[in-house]
Design a protein around this motif. Structure first.
Motif, PDB file in Angstrom:
ATOM      1  N   SER B  46      88.987  18.347  56.473  1.00 13.06           N
ATOM      2  CA  SER B  46      87.905  17.784  57.273  1.00 13.06           C
ATOM      3  C   SER B  46      88.467  17.117  58.534  1.00 13.06           C
ATOM      4  O   SER B  46      89.579  16.610  58.535  1.00 13.06           O
ATOM      5  CB  SER B  46      87.119  16.780  56.437  1.00 13.06           C
ATOM      6  OG  SER B  46      86.001  16.328  57.150  1.00 13.06           O
ATOM      7  N   ARG B  47      87.682  17.130  59.614  1.00 10.43           N
ATOM      8  CA  ARG B  47      88.169  16.604  60.888  1.00 10.43           C
ATOM      9  C   ARG B  47      87.211  15.607  61.542  1.00 10.43           C
ATOM     10  O   ARG B  47      87.342  15.340  62.733  1.00 10.43           O
ATOM     11  CB  ARG B  47      88.435  17.780  61.855  1.00 10.43           C
ATOM     12  CG  ARG B  47      89.657  18.595  61.457  1.00 10.43           C
ATOM     13  CD  ARG B  47      89.914  19.689  62.478  1.00 10.43           C
ATOM     14  NE  ARG B  47      88.928  20.738  62.352  1.00 10.43           N
ATOM     15  CZ  ARG B  47      88.521  21.517  63.362  1.00 10.43           C
ATOM     16  NH1 ARG B  47      89.008  21.331  64.587  1.00 10.43           N
ATOM     17  NH2 ARG B  47      87.627  22.467  63.160  1.00 10.43           N
ATOM     18  N   PHE B  48      86.261  15.074  60.794  1.00 15.64           N
ATOM     19  CA  PHE B  48      85.369  14.078  61.397  1.00 15.64           C
ATOM     20  C   PHE B  48      86.170  12.818  61.711  1.00 15.64           C
ATOM     21  O   PHE B  48      86.856  12.262  60.846  1.00 15.64           O
ATOM     22  CB  PHE B  48      84.193  13.787  60.465  1.00 15.64           C
ATOM     23  CG  PHE B  48      83.287  14.984  60.287  1.00 15.64           C
ATOM     24  CD1 PHE B  48      82.342  15.295  61.259  1.00 15.64           C
ATOM     25  CD2 PHE B  48      83.419  15.818  59.188  1.00 15.64           C
ATOM     26  CE1 PHE B  48      81.535  16.425  61.116  1.00 15.64           C
ATOM     27  CE2 PHE B  48      82.612  16.945  59.041  1.00 15.64           C
ATOM     28  CZ  PHE B  48      81.667  17.252  60.004  1.00 15.64           C
ATOM     29  N   ALA B  49      86.098  12.386  62.981  1.00 13.45           N
ATOM     30  CA  ALA B  49      87.014  11.344  63.467  1.00 13.45           C
ATOM     31  C   ALA B  49      86.830  10.007  62.753  1.00 13.45           C
ATOM     32  O   ALA B  49      87.810   9.287  62.534  1.00 13.45           O
ATOM     33  CB  ALA B  49      86.830  11.175  64.977  1.00 13.45           C
ATOM     34  N   SER B  52      88.806  10.037  59.765  1.00 15.01           N
ATOM     35  CA  SER B  52      90.203  10.439  59.963  1.00 15.01           C
ATOM     36  C   SER B  52      91.078   9.335  60.539  1.00 15.01           C
ATOM     37  O   SER B  52      92.271   9.279  60.250  1.00 15.01           O
ATOM     38  CB  SER B  52      90.251  11.658  60.899  1.00 15.01           C
ATOM     39  OG  SER B  52      91.565  12.100  61.120  1.00 15.01           O
ATOM     40  N   ALA B  53      90.480   8.453  61.345  1.00 11.73           N
ATOM     41  CA  ALA B  53      91.293   7.481  62.081  1.00 11.73           C
ATOM     42  C   ALA B  53      90.680   6.091  61.987  1.00 11.73           C
ATOM     43  O   ALA B  53      89.537   5.879  62.423  1.00 11.73           O
ATOM     44  CB  ALA B  53      91.426   7.894  63.539  1.00 11.73           C
ATOM     45  N   ASP B  54      91.439   5.156  61.451  1.00 14.02           N
ATOM     46  CA  ASP B  54      90.962   3.773  61.380  1.00 14.02           C
ATOM     47  C   ASP B  54      90.581   3.242  62.755  1.00 14.02           C
ATOM     48  O   ASP B  54      89.583   2.530  62.903  1.00 14.02           O
ATOM     49  CB  ASP B  54      92.066   2.881  60.789  1.00 14.02           C
ATOM     50  CG  ASP B  54      92.196   3.043  59.281  1.00 14.02           C
ATOM     51  OD1 ASP B  54      91.210   3.449  58.636  1.00 14.02           O
ATOM     52  OD2 ASP B  54      93.283   2.753  58.753  1.00 14.02           O
ATOM     53  N   PHE B  56      89.486   4.816  65.383  1.00 11.27           N
ATOM     54  CA  PHE B  56      88.196   5.374  65.833  1.00 11.27           C
ATOM     55  C   PHE B  56      87.041   4.667  65.118  1.00 11.27           C
ATOM     56  O   PHE B  56      86.046   4.286  65.731  1.00 11.27           O
ATOM     57  CB  PHE B  56      88.167   6.879  65.562  1.00 11.27           C
ATOM     58  CG  PHE B  56      87.040   7.589  66.253  1.00 11.27           C
ATOM     59  CD1 PHE B  56      87.250   8.266  67.448  1.00 11.27           C
ATOM     60  CD2 PHE B  56      85.756   7.575  65.727  1.00 11.27           C
ATOM     61  CE1 PHE B  56      86.200   8.916  68.102  1.00 11.27           C
ATOM     62  CE2 PHE B  56      84.699   8.219  66.371  1.00 11.27           C
ATOM     63  CZ  PHE B  56      84.919   8.885  67.558  1.00 11.27           C
TER      64      PHE B  56
END
Lengths: 354, 354, 354
Positions: B46-49, B52-54, B56
């Protein structure tokens, strides 16, 4: 029927969509966690002590175990795929790759690329795109920078070719530039027994070759798990239905996979070479498929002291990975041609305690 | 020989063991860690930001990246299996599924189900059990609630049937109820370039269809690793020896697996639809087996503003997953019959920035 | 051509390289993280509540969920492989294995072995090496100690044999020594509903047999991922190319793999037996290969109170694992011979609330 959906779906850039100077901020940022590190370790079985044990890393001067350099590379690279190489025919090469800052679990990386060269091929069906990509952490520091060039399809053969610009690339990273991602380490505290090897910088000399002996067979599930871990979406690695009708008749393994396997295998011979400092160049000589067994050997191409550093020195290595071919005979080239067993020819610098 | 062991082994509940109003506190509570998230990501890519990134997530108002909604669903669901569906013939449907509170790494979930309906089948060999299940965190908050109904074997055909009670279930979750698991986000800080898509709420309209293009082949190791990650113990997914003699001749993949694959594929088309807010209904149209390649497409069924919220809107999507059938032609039904390639028909709400 | 590389590559110890009293500090230390725990869980699907949920563990008196005992065992064991068993013909047995201190995510383990016995075989081609290995945490505490003996090849048949010393090993770990890795737990706070079983210490009696019912098929990717997770490098598990020409014609699965599978399966019957306190002995009766399905059953060999402890008691179990053979008929031995389906015969102590 109209196709209202097409503009919302990303089908990637074609050759004529690039121009020199274009800067691309890639999706998706990623916080690299202890979980990602564990999945990576379970896929490659690396045993370098600095990356394996916080206590070992702390004794020599790291705040904790850094993330494996190649995991950082794969994550940074993976983000560039949807924008750079979704329509690539071939990944042609890497150069000038510097690891610039250690990455720790909890750091968040994103990637930015600049197009630095374009060259249409004579067929007019494809062109070569040169990009300099950088991985950037949550503080805005560049942790990794490298150039790669890929052959990308044109959307239309008749599309006008851009002005040809081919960047001049160094044949290798100068040793004086190495080591920025490695803190000054306390060599006296570096325990070679715990690290698994007594060999230090002074124990290697240019020209020697080391067979890493052991082979590792790759399964479809393994390379797909790895490649998804990096959020690399190149469909050629994942879609058996489509690839079964392709030239190879099967899924192609991401070229970074044998790089990580070869690095893990190189522990047997270079057990203290704990940090990949730079990649001078790399070539995926032939494709790897599931079910094949990867072996590797290395040659020390050069040794170098680092200016102003007494703690670590650098070894320039060529690591050659093969498929279904043990490396006791150091297979490489026959004349100008690669031995058909060779899949990877990687030229890189590692740091090792003095 | 006596069998002293039988009472100590759990062979699951049969139809006649259920009664309406029965509340079941399921084993085993689970702390969802960064490690679980990494394993999940490596299986679905999965690539939902936001997930994926704290960094973001924090910029838009989350304390950190929340756990993927479907991982939460699978963990909560997995716990219900030993008590609800160990003797199930078929998982018939889902309804009224609400994500009610964000889950973060470190939260501990357990599941509770209430039997809300029972209906014996005319064969008297099976009956339908309706349960409302809830996932509850360490503070006692419900993070997820949903209804599912399953066809369960009777232990004895002659066992008395319970009074028939069939619950009335909503055809869909009302849009006014959506969004409780999503904090008010700072839309100005939502970086669509980093997220990988420029399309926001206003860019979609009811009726449009999007092909998610890419296919992912599923391996036996992958679906078993995923299903064990959720501690879902349904033996049909794991035991080739027994299943090789079954109707299908092989292990059946957990129905949640293609749901997660389809969700990950839907990034290509809905890259900013970062949160699954509710599932209106879902049908596992036909079984999935290892070696097959999953493709998906989606239709926007409806769009809805959320009362009192200017930050995000809701898209009601039908996502259809297929096996070995690319979705450029949006395969769905032929008359009343599903296209034989269809494996999943999922109707759900996602939230997306305005 | 000279072979400058040979001394830098570790090809393991041969029988004549060992001497009684030799102490080996094994590489590579390892910080066991939440990520490692997640990978392990996803491979075996264990459901013991103490290891699954921090909240459950904390309620009964642990600071948080401890790391699964067998994951600790495999990590400690894996480190000994390059020094002890790289040239092993067979792993002959385990004895006197004590779990001495709980391990938590974030702890760093390394391993130390002492050679305690040597016996050349009459063929003069191999000898038996007895080692006592210990896993040690970052504070210097021993978390695990066990004896194993392996048959190791001689480098040269003519090499002089060492003095024969065969250590006297206990037939089992005395119950009075159990429980040091388990804090005194608050039994009143132990929730048997959440744990998934109502059976406590008093509900078992010596002689009873329990079939764990469910089978789990093992894939190549799974056992290799597991074995690399432990940094166990024995090539026989990884190298299909070489093993395809071996006696078995395929990769051999690490003997610890069915131990972990059997432990996870034993949840169905011993759901509250949350801690493996000791291993009295174990035998890998026959090899396991990918594609086969593992089943298991257990017999309660003995029950024992622990001196001075009212919170938990000990069950001595024999767990037998089989391949492609469900265990309703409790397959074990026919006369002195093991049933051909049996792969593992493990004798160990578990702790369970009173």
């Amino acid at each position: 029927m109209s196709e209202p959906s097409m503009p919302k779906t990303d089908s990637g850039k074609f050759f004529e969509d690039f121009r020199v100077g274009l800067e691309i901020h890639h999706a998706t940022p990623r916080t690299i966690t202890l979980g990602d590190v564990a999945v990576y370790n379970s896929l490659f079985g690396s045993r370098f002590a600095v990356q394996s044990a916080d206590t070992f890393a702390q004794k020599i001067g790291y705040p904790r175990s850094p993330v494996d350099d190649l995991l950082v590379f794969h994550v940074v690279f993976g983000k560039t795929v949807p924008d750079v190489s979704l329509n690539a025919v071939a990944n042609l090469g890497y150069a000038d790759c510097h690891f610039l800052k250690a990455v720790y679990p909890g750091d968040t990386l994103h990637s930015v690329s600049e197009v630095i060269g374009l060259k249409e091929n004579s067929s007019k069906k494809t062109g070569i795109v040169y990009v300099r990509s950088r991985g950037i952490n949550q503080n805005g520091d560049t942790v990794l920078a490298y150039v790669r060039w890929v052959m990308v399809r044109k959307r239309k053969e008749t599309a006008a070719a851009p002005q040809e610009i081919v960047p001049e690339l160094p044949k290798g990273v100068d040793a004086t530039l190495l080591g920025r991602a490695c803190p000054i380490i306390n060599v006296a505290a570096y325990d070679t027994a715990l690290a698994g090897s007594t060999r230090r910088f002074g124990d290697y000399k240019a020209g020697e070759k080391i067979d890493h002996i052991v082979g590792i067979t790759v399964e479809e599930a393994e390379h797909m798990i790895a490649t998804r871990l990096y959020q690399n979406t190149a469909r050629i690695h994942f879609d058996h239905f489509t690839e079964s009708k392709s030239r190879f008749g099967k899924r192609l393994i991401y070229g970074g996979h044998p790089i990580s396997l070869a690095r893990a295998l190189s522990f047997n011979g270079f057990g203290n070479a704990f940090h990949v400092a730079a990649i001078n160049g790399g070539r995926h000589v032939s494709p790897l498929f599931a079910g094949l067994t990867v072996f590797a050997w290395s040659e020390v191409l050069a040794i170098a002291e680092l200016p102003g550093r007494k703690d670590v020195g650098a070894l320039r290595l060529r690591t050659v990975a093969t498929k279904d071919h043990p490396c006791a005979d150091f297979p490489y080239k026959v004349g100008d041609e690669y031995d058909p067993a060779v899949i990877l020819d990687l030229d890189y610098w590692v740091l090792i305690p003095r």
